[in-house]
Design a protein around this motif. Structure first.
Motif, short mmCIF file in Angstrom:
data_model
loop_
_atom_site.label_atom_id
_atom_site.label_comp_id
_atom_site.label_asym_id
_atom_site.label_seq_id
_atom_site.Cartn_x
_atom_site.Cartn_y
_atom_site.Cartn_z
N ARG A 59 41.68 34.51 30.43
CA ARG A 59 42.21 33.07 31.65
C ARG A 59 43.92 33.55 31.60
O ARG A 59 44.43 33.84 29.79
CB ARG A 59 42.21 31.53 31.93
N LEU A 73 44.05 30.41 35.59
CA LEU A 73 43.32 31.19 36.60
C LEU A 73 42.07 31.66 35.23
O LEU A 73 42.36 32.25 33.92
CB LEU A 73 43.72 32.42 37.02
N SER A 74 40.91 32.11 36.09
CA SER A 74 40.39 32.47 34.90
C SER A 74 39.82 33.65 35.47
O SER A 74 39.83 34.64 36.43
CB SER A 74 38.56 31.47 35.05
N SER A 75 39.13 34.42 34.10
CA SER A 75 38.79 35.99 34.06
C SER A 75 39.99 37.43 34.76
O SER A 75 39.27 38.03 35.51
CB SER A 75 37.32 36.22 34.64
N PRO A 76 40.91 37.13 34.34
CA PRO A 76 42.34 37.90 34.51
C PRO A 76 41.32 39.00 34.02
O PRO A 76 40.88 39.22 32.81
CB PRO A 76 43.41 37.92 34.10
N TRP A 97 48.91 40.55 39.10
CA TRP A 97 47.54 40.44 39.04
C TRP A 97 47.80 39.22 39.63
O TRP A 97 46.75 38.41 40.20
CB TRP A 97 46.51 40.20 38.41
N CYS A 98 47.97 38.21 39.62
CA CYS A 98 48.97 36.81 39.73
C CYS A 98 49.55 36.23 41.22
O CYS A 98 48.70 35.24 41.80
CB CYS A 98 50.31 36.58 38.93
N GLN A 100 48.02 38.11 43.68
CA GLN A 100 46.74 38.81 44.65
C GLN A 100 46.35 36.92 45.23
O GLN A 100 45.85 36.03 44.63
CB GLN A 100 45.58 39.23 43.51
N ASP A 101 45.51 37.31 45.95
CA ASP A 101 44.45 36.25 46.34
C ASP A 101 42.91 35.66 45.43
O ASP A 101 42.60 36.66 45.43
CB ASP A 101 44.75 35.96 48.06
N HIS A 103 41.69 34.04 43.41
CA HIS A 103 41.55 33.88 41.78
C HIS A 103 40.60 32.52 40.84
O HIS A 103 40.89 31.35 42.76
CB HIS A 103 43.05 33.47 41.06
N GLN A 122 41.79 25.13 44.23
CA GLN A 122 42.69 26.01 45.11
C GLN A 122 43.88 25.79 46.51
O GLN A 122 43.77 26.66 46.27
CB GLN A 122 40.85 26.58 46.47
#
Length: 133
Positions: A59, A73-76, A97-98, A100-101, A103, A122
């Motif tokens: 995360r 945020l999960s699963s980076p 990556w952060c 981006q939409d 997540h 969300q």
């Protein structure tokens, strides 16, 4: 409060400057052990990522100044290399990556509201991502 630039690295991503550093800490932060903190130069937000996380529980944390709003945020993806070392290009990938939409929000907090439902999580994530982009 100003952040000392001593022993910090600088990176510019999409026109925003960040100071980032690596530190090792237990029981005081979202991650135990070696972690990265990247703080936007205007100090509006920061990103934290723990190195050597297990693939199934990886995360990343984005928080606004003074933890007023926070999301996990999960699963980076894994930003460090196979030897567990993060480089400037890994920091660059992490910050991009952060922004981006789409997540998956594992946890969220809006000021003192710790019990957000999925829809509220969300919405908060969208708000934070808009602020940091």
């Amino acid at each position: 409060m100003a952040i000392s630039k001593k022993n910090k690295n600088r990176i510019s991503v999409d026109g925003k400057e960040y100071l980032w550093w690596i530190f090792d800490e237990y029981d005081q932060t979202e991650f135990d052990g070696i972690q990265i903190k990247a703080v936007c130069a205007d100090q509006t937000h920061f990103i934290k990522y723990g190195l050597q996380q297990k693939d199934e529980d990886r995360r990343l944390v984005i928080a606004l100044k003074n933890y007023a709003k926070l999301i996990h945020l999960s699963s980076p993806p894994k930003f460090e290399n196979d030897q567990g070392i993060i480089t400037k290009s890994g920091i660059n990938r992490m910050i991009k990556w952060c922004k981006q939409d789409g997540h998956l929000v594992q946890y969220a907090r809006d000021r003192n509201n710790f019990n957000l439902n999925d829809e509220e999580k969300q919405a908060l994530a969208k708000e934070i991502l808009k602020m940091i982009s």
